[in-house]
Design a protein around this motif. Structure first.
Motif, PDB file in Angstrom:
ATOM      1  N   TYR A   1      -6.312   2.901 -20.558  1.00  0.00           N
ATOM      2  CA  TYR A   1      -5.752   2.480 -19.270  1.00  0.00           C
ATOM      3  C   TYR A   1      -4.827   1.281 -19.500  1.00  0.00           C
ATOM      4  O   TYR A   1      -3.740   1.193 -18.932  1.00  0.00           O
TER       5      TYR A   1
ATOM      6  N   GLY B   1       4.113   1.049 -19.003  1.00  0.00           N
ATOM      7  CA  GLY B   1       4.880   0.704 -17.809  1.00  0.00           C
ATOM      8  C   GLY B   1       5.586  -0.631 -17.956  1.00  0.00           C
ATOM      9  O   GLY B   1       6.783  -0.749 -17.692  1.00  0.00           O
TER      10      GLY B   1
ATOM     11  N   GLU C   1      -7.498  -6.847  -9.659  1.00  0.00           N
ATOM     12  CA  GLU C   1      -8.688  -6.489  -8.907  1.00  0.00           C
ATOM     13  C   GLU C   1      -9.567  -7.711  -8.572  1.00  0.00           C
ATOM     14  O   GLU C   1     -10.012  -7.858  -7.432  1.00  0.00           O
TER      15      GLU C   1
ATOM     16  N   ASN D   1      -2.814   2.194  -8.865  1.00  0.00           N
ATOM     17  CA  ASN D   1      -1.816   1.564  -9.727  1.00  0.00           C
ATOM     18  C   ASN D   1      -0.485   2.315  -9.611  1.00  0.00           C
ATOM     19  O   ASN D   1      -0.238   3.280 -10.331  1.00  0.00           O
TER      20      ASN D   1
ATOM     21  N   THR E   1      -1.742  -3.280 -11.495  1.00  0.00           N
ATOM     22  CA  THR E   1      -2.930  -2.778 -12.194  1.00  0.00           C
ATOM     23  C   THR E   1      -4.207  -3.550 -11.827  1.00  0.00           C
ATOM     24  O   THR E   1      -4.186  -4.775 -11.733  1.00  0.00           O
ATOM     25  N   PRO E   2      -5.309  -2.840 -11.649  1.00  0.00           N
ATOM     26  CA  PRO E   2      -6.584  -3.512 -11.348  1.00  0.00           C
ATOM     27  C   PRO E   2      -7.042  -4.408 -12.492  1.00  0.00           C
ATOM     28  O   PRO E   2      -7.841  -5.324 -12.278  1.00  0.00           O
ATOM     29  N   ARG E   3      -6.530  -4.146 -13.677  1.00  0.00           N
ATOM     30  CA  ARG E   3      -6.964  -4.942 -14.825  1.00  0.00           C
ATOM     31  C   ARG E   3      -6.623  -6.415 -14.626  1.00  0.00           C
ATOM     32  O   ARG E   3      -7.329  -7.291 -15.094  1.00  0.00           O
TER      33      ARG E   3
ATOM     34  N   ASP F   1      -0.791   0.877 -18.911  1.00  0.00           N
ATOM     35  CA  ASP F   1      -0.151  -0.270 -18.257  1.00  0.00           C
ATOM     36  C   ASP F   1       0.967  -0.824 -19.133  1.00  0.00           C
ATOM     37  O   ASP F   1       2.051  -1.140 -18.656  1.00  0.00           O
TER      38      ASP F   1
ATOM     39  N   ARG G   1       8.479  -0.420 -19.790  1.00  0.00           N
ATOM     40  CA  ARG G   1       9.411   0.514 -19.134  1.00  0.00           C
ATOM     41  C   ARG G   1       9.660   1.777 -19.980  1.00  0.00           C
ATOM     42  O   ARG G   1      10.761   2.292 -20.040  1.00  0.00           O
TER      43      ARG G   1
ATOM     44  N   ASP H   1       2.692  -0.282 -12.643  1.00  0.00           N
ATOM     45  CA  ASP H   1       2.653  -0.154 -14.110  1.00  0.00           C
ATOM     46  C   ASP H   1       2.582   1.310 -14.545  1.00  0.00           C
ATOM     47  O   ASP H   1       3.145   1.686 -15.563  1.00  0.00           O
ATOM     48  N   GLN H   2       1.819   2.119 -13.770  1.00  0.00           N
ATOM     49  CA  GLN H   2       1.638   3.510 -14.194  1.00  0.00           C
ATOM     50  C   GLN H   2       2.437   4.488 -13.342  1.00  0.00           C
ATOM     51  O   GLN H   2       2.210   5.692 -13.403  1.00  0.00           O
TER      52      GLN H   2
ATOM     53  N   TRP I   1       7.305   1.944 -12.719  1.00  0.00           N
ATOM     54  CA  TRP I   1       7.905   1.476 -13.968  1.00  0.00           C
ATOM     55  C   TRP I   1       8.033   2.589 -15.010  1.00  0.00           C
ATOM     56  O   TRP I   1       8.848   2.501 -15.917  1.00  0.00           O
TER      57      TRP I   1
ATOM     58  N   TYR J   1       7.895   8.444 -19.045  1.00  0.00           N
ATOM     59  CA  TYR J   1       7.203   9.684 -19.407  1.00  0.00           C
ATOM     60  C   TYR J   1       7.096  10.557 -18.169  1.00  0.00           C
ATOM     61  O   TYR J   1       7.297  10.078 -17.050  1.00  0.00           O
TER      62      TYR J   1
END
Lengths: 1011, 139
Positions: B18, B25, A523, A544, A518-520, B22, B28, A547-548, A551, B31
């Motif tokens: 956002y 994810g 980045e 991403n 993630t860029p959070r 995260d 885990r 995480d998105q 996972w 969706y």
């Protein structure tokens, strides 16, 4: 003054330690932050929500955690303890022991494979043992540092020499069984201690059956149960039968306000904690029946009473004044509470679950620790500090903040942390820092065709285990403008970061896309990397896909691969349109303006001046001192007038402080670092102009003037402030002086002023104790709604009760009545009638004097000042801080700070701490010659702007203004935060947001071929 | 029709939703893989045109998610977003687009589970409506 030092040590990385470190680092000092556990964060990550805003605790904390971890001036030592401090302030030699972690933090990528395979399960302390963790683990999901550590006591290999599974599965080769403890020597100028607090362990306490009855839990356990990331995923069920409880009882003061266990203090936070948990519970389970058993509800903080009232009116939480004497468990797991009402009546009630609101206590090892550090403790083993020096330990150069010197809630801890920083500054070298010039050797890419490099990360098997990474990299290679594409094992590892720089040079890349996590979190790292080889950091984009994607779609590898390709394609589309952005420097001028010369204003001024800054104090009264002029006694025996005289003397003698009394502010213009203020002397009408970099608002507050209870009609009805003057002069009503009645909450906690004035309970008790010293035989009756002697103030409440004073609780519907015996004679004696819930009947007191504890009122002038400074007030007219929890002295407007009564009612020690905090926060700006504005801010195309000013209304930061001559909008780069609300509201398409421009975003929306 | 997989554009604010995605994810939580995420600073940045553009590109649905009311990182951005959302649905109806193709939610940085629930629900809803044809370029 002795030696000064560029380095400083902070012990404990809870919210207080983090805040102290950030403030010090921003002043350009080298901070060593030592933390005993494997992560920074302290207690806050364990909390689900925070009162009184129900903010998610982790959400508000994690930006501070990552800022702390990333800050170039902060070195974090986790799993480390301080062993000794030798030497003198300005020149301390400290020894730190850093424990072996058995995992190489430079190699670990926190993939979690080791934890999955580790065979050893141990209790998870973070989740209050409600769940298990492994012997190799990370403390909690968002731990910082994120690397794993091995629990030496439980690891099979380290204890028995067998297993080594983690070493086998770790693809990053990070396991290091031969790791050893390290000793670090540090030379620092000052030490800030923030070692925190422990929670009371109620095993065997009272007859509450904790650990015997399954459905009795502590408030901390319950907090984990409520948390969405906790062991129950936020679905509260009771332990005995996994059913949702339909009724819940909170028992307050478990381990607080109890002399029998040597804890005659109030833990300050538990009432609010219980109110919060009851509100959140009702949001989870709507028809839950909740009762809170309490002695008093101590909702004394800013906006706390409104929250308390809301829990009653909106959430139907029941409050029962009673101490629970016994709990028994029924066969269905329910709990039967036996309790005694105020009138002595014994009652029973059944609940499905019970939460014990456990108190806060000093850390277990405090006595040894204090002996080693040579600091003194109070009788409850908290670090000892003085009422007029609330952030100082008994050893010079060592300061204290957070819960270490007494129970505190989050904002008080943050305030104390910043305040402790201001104290430490006198032993530290704070110099005006130059800005690091950005982009001096930057490659000019404007006008060049985009040459994009894409890098797709395996993240071990975190991504590659699901997504066909090679396939994604190949797909990316064929996208327009992609010059180079490859897959890499760990994109964030140092090897790869070097590789990315090589590839930029090799292929002359001018845009980079990394598909990874993630860029959070990552980045900033990649941006810094490309900047090292001369690319503008904003020419970077992340996709991403961990995480998105990988996972979240672990069982659908094909679809996850397809999604990854799309996400990379969208990233490339954005990258194609990226342009270099510049973070413009804003010059920061020195000097601070302090508005108000009460104790808070003067204390803040001295703290700012101590760092070598000029300070201008403006006071509208003829004399400085504010409300402190009217305070003559303190319950701890200290002399407030000596404090006042000492402070005034220091102000007068300080060459860098200019005090303007009898002077008002005419106009303030400008922004952070560049304020210009004109002030006017009320008598001479002479105007002065001042340039300054920061503003501290310390305008104070007034004592409420009431019309209730015959005030103004009888000479025998006075306010607490007037009574204090009587005590000083020993000038009491003539003739018989036998009975004094005090009435609390006059004007507070009712319609129009729905807040607690915080200081009045302690003030009444303090004045009561003073009276008892002079006139031992006078009877004191205190009519109150709750006695709110929070923290160590509880002792004074006990003292006054021990002297025979009578406390009568009244309800707002049935206030005490005061009548003159002879209504034509203002000197006539008084009759006070009140309903006493203990006697269960009305009583009449023949009063010689009635003392009213009147509310603290916001100044009416606040409104004008708030508009000048573009800062908000709350509904009660007090200044509203940027964030009630984590930015308690800041405003959303940069460079403006608040302290003292202007912010809300508070006691002397709290005003001192807060004014030092405001000074410290101001110094984080004033210690810089310039700051950088954000790169992603709004820009205007004036050829399209119609000057409608719709955007001006939308902007929450007053960053937009209409140029009166050109009649178009102008953006103040220093104020814009880059939210883009103005852009979306612009009817002419004249505004755009750099880094998230309409063109860039439309390219992203349009990137995929969907038809 | 049951096998048909919609493509959904998810526009998420950086500070809450956002981060919530995260967290889903990291926890885990699984969706449906139908969403394509675009990160923006704040839900207040969302121009109604973005949504129309997405439909034009061929997305079958759009999800916009921001911080809970009162929690906005930029103080008030999500309130402006909410006002815009209130007018855009009637507009969709007016031009003959099923309003449910566009959905809004508030997901905080701590609500990983809520995020996965929202995405699951939105995906199901759009699946029921079926593929988009109106407005799509080239159709």
């Amino acid at each position: 003054m002795g030696k000064k030092n560029k380095s400083v040590l902070v012990v404990g990385a809870g919210i207080a330690g983090i805040q102290a470190s950030l403030d010090l680092a921003e002043m350009g000092l080298n901070v060593h932050l030592v933390e005993e556990s494997p992560t920074i964060g302290g207690r806050m990550p364990q909390l689900d929500k925070t009162f009184p805003t129900n903010d998610c605790s982790m959400c508000i904390l994690s930006p501070k955690m990552s800022e702390c971890a990333r800050h170039p001036n902060i070195t974090v030592h986790t799993m480390a303890n301080i062993d000794s401090i030798e030497g003198d302030p300005g020149n301390f030699n400290c020894k730190i022991i850093e424990k072996a972690k058995f995992v190489d933090p430079d190699k670990c990528v926190a993939c979690g494979l080791c934890e999955e395979k580790c065979p050893v399960k141990i209790d998870d302390e973070f989740d209050m043992k409600l769940r298990k963790r492994k012997a190799i683990s990370r403390y909690f999901l968002q731990s910082i540092p994120s690397e794993y550590t091995i629990d030496q006591e439980h690891c099979l290999y380290l204890t028995k020499g067998v297993c080594k599974i983690c070493e086998k599965v770790c693809e990053a080769n990070a396991i290091k069984y031969d790791d050893v403890d390290k000793e670090i020597e540090l030379n620092v100028g000052a030490v800030i201690m923030a070692t925190g607090i422990d929670a009371f362990n109620p095993i065997g306490f009272g007859h509450f059956g904790y650990k015997r009855f399954k459905n009795v839990v502590t408030s901390l356990e319950y907090e984990r149960m409520l948390s969405a990331s906790g062991p129950l995923g936020g679905h509260v069920v009771r332990a005995s039968d996994k059913k949702e409880p339909k009724s819940l009882a909170f028992i307050q003061c478990v381990g607080s306000r109890d002399d029998s266990i040597d804890k005659n203090y109030c833990s300050s936070a538990c009432c609010m904690f219980a109110i919060k948990q009851s509100i959140i519970s009702k949001e989870h389970i709507k028809d839950m029946d909740i009762s809170i058993f309490n002695m008093d509800i101590r909702a004394f903080g800013k906006d706390f009473d409104k929250y308390y009232e809301k829990s009653k009116s909106t959430y139907d939480v029941q409050y029962i004044r009673s101490k629970v004497s016994d709990i028994s468990e029924l066969s269905n797991g329910n709990l039967r509470l036996k309790y005694v009402l105020e009138n002595g009546e014994i009652r029973f009630k059944e609940f499905e679950m019970v939460v014990l609101s456990i108190g806060l206590e000093a850390r277990k090892n405090m006595q040894d620790f204090a002996a080693k550090m040579d600091i003194k403790l109070n009788k409850y083993n908290f670090c000892r500090s003085d009422g007029f020096a609330p952030l100082q330990t008994s050893r010079e150069g060592i300061y204290v903040c957070g819960g270490m010197n007494g129970p505190k809630d989050i904002p008080e801890s943050v305030v104390a942390a910043s305040g402790a920083v201001a104290n430490s500054v006198k032993f530290l070298e704070v110099e005006r820092q130059d800005i690091k010039e950005e982009g001096t050797n930057e490659k000019n890419v404007i006008g060049d065709r985009p040459r994009i490099g894409t890098f797709v990360c395996h993240c071990g098997i975190n991504i590659a285990g699901v997504v066909d990474v090679k396939n994604v990299a190949e797909y990316a290679a064929n996208l327009p403008n992609v010059e180079h594409s490859e897959d890499v094992m760990y994109a964030c590892s140092q090897d790869f970061l070097d590789l990315i720089k090589d590839r930029i040079k090799e292929h002359d890349l001018n845009r980079v896309v990394v598909a990874a996590c993630t860029p959070r979190t990552h980045e900033p790292l990649f941006r810094e990397t490309i900047a090292e080889v001369g690319l503008n950091p904003y020419l970077f984009e992340m996709a991403n896909i961990r995480d998105q994607c990988s996972w979240a779609h672990m069982n659908e590898p094909e679809k996850a691969t397809e999604k990854s390709k799309d996400l990379v394609e969208m990233g490339v589309a954005k990258a194609r349109d990226l342009s270099p952005l510049k973070r413009l420097p804003i010059d920061i001028g020195p000097g601070a303006l302090v508005i108000g010369a009460g104790l808070s204003g003067m204390t803040a001024a001295l703290a700012v001046a101590a760092a070598g800054q000029k300070v201008y104090i403006v006071e509208q009264e003829k004399k400085s001192g504010g409300n402190l002029r009217k305070i003559f006694f303190q319950p701890d025996g200290k002399d407030p007038q000596k404090l006042l005289q000492d402070t005034i003397k220091k102000i007068e003698e300080h060459e860098n402080i200019h005090l303007f009394t009898n002077t008002v502010i005419d106009k303030i213009i400008g922004y952070v670092g560049n304020f210009n203020t004109s002030i006017q002397n009320l008598e001479t009408k002479e105007c002065t102009n001042i340039s300054h970099g920061a503003v501290i608002v310390a305008t104070g507050a007034n004592e409420h003037k009431t019309k209730e209870y015959q005030y103004g009609k009888s000479t025998r009805v006075v306010t607490q402030v007037e009574f204090e003057q009587m005590l000083l002069n020993k000038d009491f009503p003539h003739g018989k002086f036998k009975n004094v009645v005090m009435i609390q909450c006059v004007g507070s906690r009712e319609e129009g002023r729905m807040y607690c004035s915080r200081v009045c309970c302690t003030k009444a008790i303090k004045n009561g104790l003073e009276l008892k010293k002079i006139r031992q035989n006078v009877n004191i009756f205190i009519c109150h709604r709750d006695i709110r002697t929070y923290g160590f103030r509880e002792q004074y409440y006990t003292d006054l009760r021990d002297k025979g004073s009578v406390f009568i609780r009244y309800s707002p519907e049935n206030k005490p009545k005061v009548e003159l015996l002879d209504s034509t004679d203002p000197d006539s004696k008084l009759n006070v009638s009140a309903f006493d819930p203990i006697l269960d009947r009305e009583i009449i007191i023949d009063a010689d004097l009635v003392v009213l504890s009147t509310a603290i009122d916001a100044l009416e002038e606040n409104d004008i000042l708030a508009k000048m400074l573009k800062v908000p007030l709350n509904a009660d007219g007090m200044f509203l801080e940027a964030h009630v929890k984590l930015r308690p002295v800041d405003f959303a407007t940069e460079g403006v700070f608040v302290c003292g009564l202007a912010h809300g009612p508070k006691d002397i020690d709290e005003s001192i701490a807060q004014s030092k905090a405001a000074a410290s926060r101001a110094l984080t700006f004033l210690s810089k010659k310039a700051i950088l504005a954000e790169g992603t801010i709004t820009e205007v195309d004036i050829s399209k702007c119609s000057g409608c000013a719709y955007c001006v209304d939308v902007c929450a930061y007053s960053a937009l203004e209409i140029d009166p001559e050109k009649e178009v909008v102008v953006v103040n780069d220093a104020l814009c935060k880059g939210c883009g609300a103005c852009v979306a509201s612009c009817r002419c398409g004249a505004l755009d947001l750099r880094g998230f421009s309409n063109r860039q975003l439309h390219s992203v929306f349009d990137a995929l071929e969907l038809t | 029709m049951s096998d048909w997989q919609p493509k959904i554009l998810a526009i998420l604010c950086n500070w809450c939703s956002y981060a919530g995605a995260d967290l889903a994810g990291v926890s885990r939580l699984q969706y449906p893989p139908n969403i394509r995420v675009v990160r923006i600073p704040c839900s207040g940045r969302v121009d109604p045109l973005f949504i129309m553009k997405a439909f034009q590109t061929g997305y079958d649905g759009v999800l916009v998610s921001g911080c809970h009311p009162g929690d906005c990182h930029y103080l008030s951005g999500n309130y402006f977003a909410r006002r815009k959302f209130a007018v855009i649905k009637p507009l969709m109806e007016f031009i003959g687009l099923e309003p449910d193709r566009l959905q809004f939610s508030w997901v905080s940085a701590g609500e990983g589970e809520r995020f996965s629930e929202v995405v699951t629900k939105v995906t199901k809803d759009i699946q029921k409506i079926g593929p988009i044809t109106k407005m799509v370029k080239g159709v």
